[in-house]
Design an enzyme around this catalytic site. Structure first.
Site, PDB file in Angstrom:
ATOM      1  CG  LEU A   6       1.920  -1.985  -1.023  1.00 24.58           C
ATOM      2  CD1 LEU A   6       3.293  -1.701  -1.974  1.00 24.58           C
ATOM      3  CD2 LEU A   6       2.330  -3.445  -1.945  1.00 24.58           C
ATOM      4  CE  LYS A  53      -6.055   6.836   4.868  1.00 25.86           C
ATOM      5  NZ  LYS A  53      -7.481   6.706   5.041  1.00 25.86           N
ATOM      6  CE  LYS A 103      -1.925   0.859   7.598  1.00 20.98           C
ATOM      7  NZ  LYS A 103      -1.874   1.701   6.595  1.00 20.98           N
TER       8      LYS A 103
HETATM    9  P1  NAD Z   1      -4.793  -5.207   2.021  1.00 16.86           P
HETATM   10  O1  NAD Z   1      -4.336  -5.958   3.165  1.00 16.86           O
HETATM   11  O2  NAD Z   1      -6.618  -5.970   1.585  1.00 16.86           O
HETATM   12  O3  NAD Z   1      -3.837  -5.329   0.476  1.00 16.86           O
HETATM   13  C1  NAD Z   1      -3.335  -5.115   0.714  1.00 16.86           C
HETATM   14  C2  NAD Z   1      -2.449  -6.274  -0.444  1.00 16.86           C
HETATM   15  O4  NAD Z   1      -1.107  -5.889  -0.614  1.00 16.86           O
HETATM   16  C3  NAD Z   1      -2.878  -7.742  -0.239  1.00 16.86           C
HETATM   17  O5  NAD Z   1      -3.269  -7.838  -1.682  1.00 16.86           O
HETATM   18  C4  NAD Z   1      -1.139  -7.604  -0.043  1.00 16.86           C
HETATM   19  O6  NAD Z   1      -0.586  -9.600  -1.076  1.00 16.86           O
HETATM   20  C5  NAD Z   1      -0.304  -7.014  -1.128  1.00 16.86           C
HETATM   21  N1  NAD Z   1       0.853  -7.303  -0.031  1.00 16.86           N
HETATM   22  C6  NAD Z   1       1.220  -7.814   0.945  1.00 16.86           C
HETATM   23  N2  NAD Z   1       2.913  -7.316   1.235  1.00 16.86           N
HETATM   24  C7  NAD Z   1       3.097  -7.225  -0.861  1.00 16.86           C
HETATM   25  C8  NAD Z   1       4.420  -7.200  -1.387  1.00 16.86           C
HETATM   26  N3  NAD Z   1       5.692  -7.223  -1.107  1.00 16.86           N
HETATM   27  N4  NAD Z   1       4.797  -7.086  -3.004  1.00 16.86           N
HETATM   28  C9  NAD Z   1       3.731  -6.898  -3.341  1.00 16.86           C
HETATM   29  N5  NAD Z   1       2.545  -6.685  -3.071  1.00 16.86           N
HETATM   30  C10 NAD Z   1       2.125  -6.998  -1.559  1.00 16.86           C
HETATM   31  O7  NAD Z   1      -4.902  -4.118   2.495  1.00 16.86           O
HETATM   32  P2  NAD Z   1      -6.179  -2.514   1.932  1.00 16.86           P
HETATM   33  O8  NAD Z   1      -7.221  -2.767   2.682  1.00 16.86           O
HETATM   34  O9  NAD Z   1      -6.431  -2.782   1.399  1.00 16.86           O
HETATM   35  O10 NAD Z   1      -5.386  -1.582   2.361  1.00 16.86           O
HETATM   36  C11 NAD Z   1      -4.024  -0.780   1.553  1.00 16.86           C
HETATM   37  C12 NAD Z   1      -3.535   0.371   1.908  1.00 16.86           C
HETATM   38  O11 NAD Z   1      -5.125   1.279   1.487  1.00 16.86           O
HETATM   39  C13 NAD Z   1      -3.226   0.601   3.102  1.00 16.86           C
HETATM   40  O12 NAD Z   1      -2.475   1.456   3.427  1.00 16.86           O
HETATM   41  C14 NAD Z   1      -4.627   0.884   4.085  1.00 16.86           C
HETATM   42  O13 NAD Z   1      -4.550   1.877   5.122  1.00 16.86           O
HETATM   43  C15 NAD Z   1      -5.414   1.841   2.864  1.00 16.86           C
HETATM   44  N6  NAD Z   1      -6.630   2.458   2.873  1.00 16.86           N
HETATM   45  C16 NAD Z   1      -7.769   0.796   3.280  1.00 16.86           C
HETATM   46  C17 NAD Z   1      -8.954   1.615   3.295  1.00 16.86           C
HETATM   47  C18 NAD Z   1      -9.719   0.331   3.530  1.00 16.86           C
HETATM   48  O14 NAD Z   1     -10.873   0.766   3.578  1.00 16.86           O
HETATM   49  N7  NAD Z   1      -9.177  -1.195   3.093  1.00 16.86           N
HETATM   50  C19 NAD Z   1      -9.557   2.489   3.210  1.00 16.86           C
HETATM   51  C20 NAD Z   1      -8.327   3.743   3.108  1.00 16.86           C
HETATM   52  C21 NAD Z   1      -6.983   3.528   3.266  1.00 16.86           C
END
Ligand code: NAD
Length: 296
Positions: free
Chosen positions: A64, A169, A238
């Site tokens: 999330l 992390k 964030k």
């Molecule tokens: P993203 O915004 O692409 O995906 C988040 C998903 O959560 C979306 O599909 C959104 O619709 C969904 N969502 C939002 N609110 C919701 C709710 N209340 N209930 C259900 N679903 C909900 O984000 P991301 O890039 O996939 O990142 C997700 C997590 O992983 C974050 O915490 C981020 O910091 C971490 N992260 C991201 C990366 C990266 O390279 N993108 C790498 C490592 C870690």
């Protein structure tokens, strides 16, 4: 095994897909119906809320975008906490150690074990199963999900104390954020003086300045000017903010963290939180009065 997966974004979707490819049955939920439908087309069952997911499976995973959303999904009115079957909640999101510990304590009161499991390695790592998977939580529960986490990449059990994987992390992402901000300034300086950006990146990658910014983000998303690496500026902001707050709460010097945080705050306010984090380069270019491109 039956597994719940909540949050099917840049990271969640490819991770969920890897679980399906490994033969697991998924029950998925995302507030974006189209994101859930895409997984449904690959065989996942669709749930109507986090609670519905937690009514149907014993292990629920989540990826999330923010600490507040992770808390709402875990503990809200329609949250995992009210599920009838769930025993373990594996949070793959980056939330910071305080929120992770809060979720752990609230779920523990309902005999649900939260396992803190943020990941690093980007969208490409999520697709290929080459992420660094950082884990903290009660050893028996971590052992119970370890093989599942190994589907995402290399598992590092960093502590049995809830939230410690988040601290790990944040340290990692601060370094990644710093490399990106610093490489943007270094290359802007060279380009303004007359060097070619692509040549600079080649030299840096053969030298001691090499980082994940110079050998990944610059060649893939900055020099070709696609600015589409797959991580939103709001999420990078964030992470750096959480890291600076955590360092400050521990009484650790955070001068570099604050300087890097400033750069992402400016990028976020000028280009928007939705834009890819590589847009920090455009923010630096604007101030330097140059464009960082490929070979001229
Ligand atoms: P993203 O915004 O692409 O995906 C988040 C998903 O959560 C979306 O599909 C959104 O619709 C969904 N969502 C939002 N609110 C919701 C709710 N209340 N209930 C259900 N679903 C909900 O984000 P991301 O890039 O996939 O990142 C997700 C997590 O992983 C974050 O915490 C981020 O910091 C971490 N992260 C991201 C990366 C990266 O390279 N993108 C790498 C490592 C870690």
């Amino acid at each position: 095994m039956e597994i719940g997966f909540i949050g099917l974004g840049n990271m969640g979707a490819p991770m969920a897909r890897r679980l399906i490819d490994a033969g697991h049955k998924l029950v998925v939920f995302d507030v974006r119906a189209e994101a859930a439908a895409a997984l449904g087309a690959s065989g996942a069952a669709l749930a109507t809320s986090p609670r519905d997911v937690a009514d149907r499976v014993e292990i629920v995973m989540a990826s999330l975008p923010s600490p507040a959303i992770a808390k709402e999904v875990a503990l809200g009115m329609d949250g995992v906490i009210h599920g009838r079957r769930v025993k373990r909640f594996v949070d793959l999101s980056t939330t910071g150690s305080r929120v992770a510990a809060e979720i752990f304590a609230a779920l523990a009161a309902r005999r649900i074990v939260q396992i803190d499991s943020p990941v690093s390695g980007g969208v490409a790592g999520a697709r290929k199963g080459t992420l660094a998977v950082m884990v903290s939580g009660p050893p028996a529960d971590v052992a119970a999900v370890r093989d599942l986490l190994a589907i995402f990449g290399r598992v590092f059990v960093v502590s049995d104390k809830p939230g410690m994987a988040q601290t790990m992390k944040l340290a990692n992402n601060f370094l990644s954020a710093t490399a990106m901000a610093a490489t943007a300034e270094a290359v802007a300086m060279g380009v303004k003086a007359g060097l070619d950006a692509a040549v600079m990146i080649d030299v840096i990658n053969a030298g001691s300045g090499r980082t994940t910014a110079s050998d990944g983000k610059f060649p893939q998303a900055v020099l070709p000017r696609t600015f589409d690496y797959g991580f939103a500026t709001a999420l990078m902001l964030k992470d750096v903010r959480l890291c600076a707050e955590e360092a400050s709460a521990l009484g650790v010097p955070d001068k570099i963290m604050r300087a890097v945080l400033d750069q992402w705050e400016i990028t976020n306010s000028e280009y928007g939180g939705e834009c890819d984090f590589t847009n920090i380069v455009k923010m630096i270019e604007k101030r330097a009065g140059i464009i960082i491109g490929g070979k001229q």
